[in-house]
Design an enzyme around this catalytic site. Structure first.
Site, mmCIF file in Angstrom:
data_model
loop_
_atom_site.group_PDB
_atom_site.id
_atom_site.type_symbol
_atom_site.label_atom_id
_atom_site.label_comp_id
_atom_site.label_asym_id
_atom_site.label_seq_id
_atom_site.Cartn_x
_atom_site.Cartn_y
_atom_site.Cartn_z
ATOM 1 N N ASP A 1 0.735 -1.292 -0.121
ATOM 2 C CA ASP A 1 0.059 0.147 0.240
ATOM 3 C C ASP A 1 0.808 1.218 0.006
ATOM 4 O O ASP A 1 1.206 1.776 1.140
ATOM 5 C CB ASP A 1 -0.863 -0.143 1.292
ATOM 6 C CG ASP A 1 -2.025 0.981 1.206
ATOM 7 O OD1 ASP A 1 -1.897 1.793 0.273
ATOM 8 O OD2 ASP A 1 -2.481 1.558 2.162
ATOM 9 N N GLU B 1 -2.685 10.366 -0.662
ATOM 10 C CA GLU B 1 -3.898 9.298 -0.771
ATOM 11 C C GLU B 1 -4.201 9.352 0.935
ATOM 12 O O GLU B 1 -5.480 9.132 0.887
ATOM 13 C CB GLU B 1 -3.574 8.144 -1.522
ATOM 14 C CG GLU B 1 -4.813 7.275 -1.860
ATOM 15 C CD GLU B 1 -5.185 6.404 -0.570
ATOM 16 O OE1 GLU B 1 -6.255 5.756 -1.118
ATOM 17 O OE2 GLU B 1 -4.296 6.281 0.093
ATOM 18 N N GLU B 2 -3.388 8.966 1.544
ATOM 19 C CA GLU B 2 -3.479 8.415 2.829
ATOM 20 C C GLU B 2 -4.117 9.619 3.683
ATOM 21 O O GLU B 2 -4.533 9.173 4.952
ATOM 22 C CB GLU B 2 -2.260 7.697 3.506
ATOM 23 C CG GLU B 2 -1.697 6.517 2.576
ATOM 24 C CD GLU B 2 -2.541 5.331 2.899
ATOM 25 O OE1 GLU B 2 -3.531 5.544 3.445
ATOM 26 O OE2 GLU B 2 -2.283 4.408 2.200
ATOM 27 N N HIS C 1 -1.576 -1.169 6.522
ATOM 28 C CA HIS C 1 -1.139 0.136 7.328
ATOM 29 C C HIS C 1 -0.325 -0.158 8.503
ATOM 30 O O HIS C 1 -0.334 0.467 9.548
ATOM 31 C CB HIS C 1 -2.624 0.822 7.957
ATOM 32 C CG HIS C 1 -2.971 1.513 6.481
ATOM 33 N ND1 HIS C 1 -4.121 2.239 6.718
ATOM 34 C CD2 HIS C 1 -2.816 1.594 5.368
ATOM 35 C CE1 HIS C 1 -4.517 2.960 5.587
ATOM 36 N NE2 HIS C 1 -3.689 2.587 4.658
HETATM 37 N N1 TRP Z 1 -6.580 3.141 -0.365
HETATM 38 C C1 TRP Z 1 -7.208 2.350 0.883
HETATM 39 C C2 TRP Z 1 -6.016 2.979 1.811
HETATM 40 O O1 TRP Z 1 -4.797 3.103 1.381
HETATM 41 C C3 TRP Z 1 -6.970 1.173 0.986
HETATM 42 C C4 TRP Z 1 -8.305 0.573 0.420
HETATM 43 C C5 TRP Z 1 -9.241 0.061 0.959
HETATM 44 C C6 TRP Z 1 -8.810 0.402 -1.055
HETATM 45 N N2 TRP Z 1 -10.441 -0.237 0.065
HETATM 46 C C7 TRP Z 1 -9.937 -0.119 -1.146
HETATM 47 C C8 TRP Z 1 -7.998 0.665 -2.266
HETATM 48 C C9 TRP Z 1 -10.444 -0.288 -2.310
HETATM 49 C C10 TRP Z 1 -8.712 0.281 -3.640
HETATM 50 C C11 TRP Z 1 -9.921 -0.053 -3.542
HETATM 51 O O2 TRP Z 1 -6.231 2.884 3.031
HETATM 52 ZN ZN ZN Z 2 -3.420 2.807 2.690
#
Ligand code: TRP
Ligand code: ZN
Ligand code: CA
Length: 326
Positions: A146, A180-181, A296
């Site tokens: 991630d 993004e986070e 995470h």
């Molecule tokens: N982007 C989310 C994060 O970093 C992770 C995530 C959860 C996600 N559900 C998703 C990414 C569905 C793509 C599609 O916490």
């Molecule tokens: Zn994430």
């Protein structure tokens, strides 16, 4: 399949002689990659088959992200030096491969963030196909699944475009998002600052966030039907069943594009949700455990990557770019 379009004369994609030889060989097994076969194919322009993306190359990018985190306090998070170092790594590869890159700055939480945009010169500027991934990690670790996974696979697909000398019908653009986070901050900044004329040119945005989860599932976003079908076709060809992605609707950068009216799609191998026994039966892995055991957390390292999932999804990205862009 795409090979059918060999008979369509109006295609404008140009291919290298080497690739033509391979393509012909797969259409007509009798024909070898002889000079005659090469010559025969140069008359009507043919469509290239998507390349097999090298897992080793994708993993080499992950190793670099790991080293970057290790050298920068253990993460690649927004506003930290490991993030900018990640941008510079990806940008360096793209610049060397002939992309036109730009870095877009924004501010979030009092810290500067960056989006990296890479355009492949050529293609119809009024029909843009875009693929992207968030490049920032959480602060607790290196963020290799991630989202080093999506970042590396999109990078390697872009490099494959360059290696193929691809001259696609549509214009290809790739994006790596910051913050993004912190709530899709970078991608939202990009989308919201795109002039409306530019928004209208975006045929589709493909998002890749977490595509090598340790206990992987194979999830396809069910947003734009044509994009969804492209991915489903690819996985059907592998004999790998997929499910619709439901864990995080709106939880990644595709939401930023959806909200400005761009058709979106993407792939995902699961985060904190638990794999059911039915899912373990069809995909392998362990029922009753999270799709990503290190979601995470500090153990989101190269050691927690599922190579099979990362390889399949990387190849699926290239397939979709070639299908939708050429
Ligand atoms: N982007 C989310 C994060 O970093 C992770 C995530 C959860 C996600 N559900 C998703 C990414 C569905 C793509 C599609 O916490
Ligand atoms: Zn994430
Ligand atoms: Ca591969």
């Amino acid at each position: 399949m795409k090979l059918c379009s060999l008979s369509v004369p109006a295609r404008s994609v140009l291919v290298s002689a080497l690739a033509i030889g391979g393509l012909l060989a797969s259409v007509a097994p009798a024909a070898t990659a002889s000079p005659a076969a090469t010559k025969r194919a140069t008359a009507p322009a043919a469509v290239l088959a998507a390349p097999d993306i090298s897992l080793a190359n994708v993993k080499a990018h992950l190793t670099q992200f790991s080293s970057i985190a290790a050298a920068n306090g253990g993460n690649r998070a927004h506003g930290r030096p490991g993030y900018l170092a990640s941008v510079n790594y990806v940008k360096g590869k793209l610049d060397a491969a002939g992309f036109t890159t730009s870095v877009q700055q924004f501010t979030s939480g009092g810290r500067v963030g960056y989006n990296l945009i890479a355009d492949w010169p050529g293609g119809d500027p009024n029909q843009v196909v875009m693929a992207g991934a968030h490049l920032d990690s959480v602060t607790s670790g290196a963020g290799i699944n991630d989202n080093g996974s999506g970042s590396a696979a999109v990078l390697e697909t872009a490099l494959a475009v360059s290696r193929a000398g691809l001259q696609p019908t549509k214009h290809l653009r790739f994006g790596w998002w910051g913050a993004e986070e912190l709530g899709l901050v970078g991608s939202r900044y990009y989308a919201n600052n795109l002039p409306s004329a530019e928004r209208a040119k975006l045929d589709g945005y493909l998002n890749f966030d977490m595509i090598g989860s340790s206990n992987a599932g194979y999830f396809v976003y069910d947003d734009d039907p044509a994009i969804e079908q492209t991915f489903k076709t690819y996985f059907a060809g592998l004999g790998v069943p997929t499910e619709i992605e439901t864990e995080g609707d709106g939880r990644s950068d595709h939401a930023s594009f959806m909200s400005i009216g761009v058709p979106v799609g993407g792939l995902f191998t699961g985060a904190g949700r638990t794999k059911t026994s039915a899912q373990a039966q069809k995909w392998g892995g362990t029922a009753g455990q999270a799709f990503d055991r290190c979601y995470h957390s500090s153990c989101d390292t190269t050691a927690s990557i599922n190579d099979t999932a990362l390889d399949r999804n990387s190849d699926a990205i290239a397939y979709a770019i070639w299908e939708l862009g050429t």
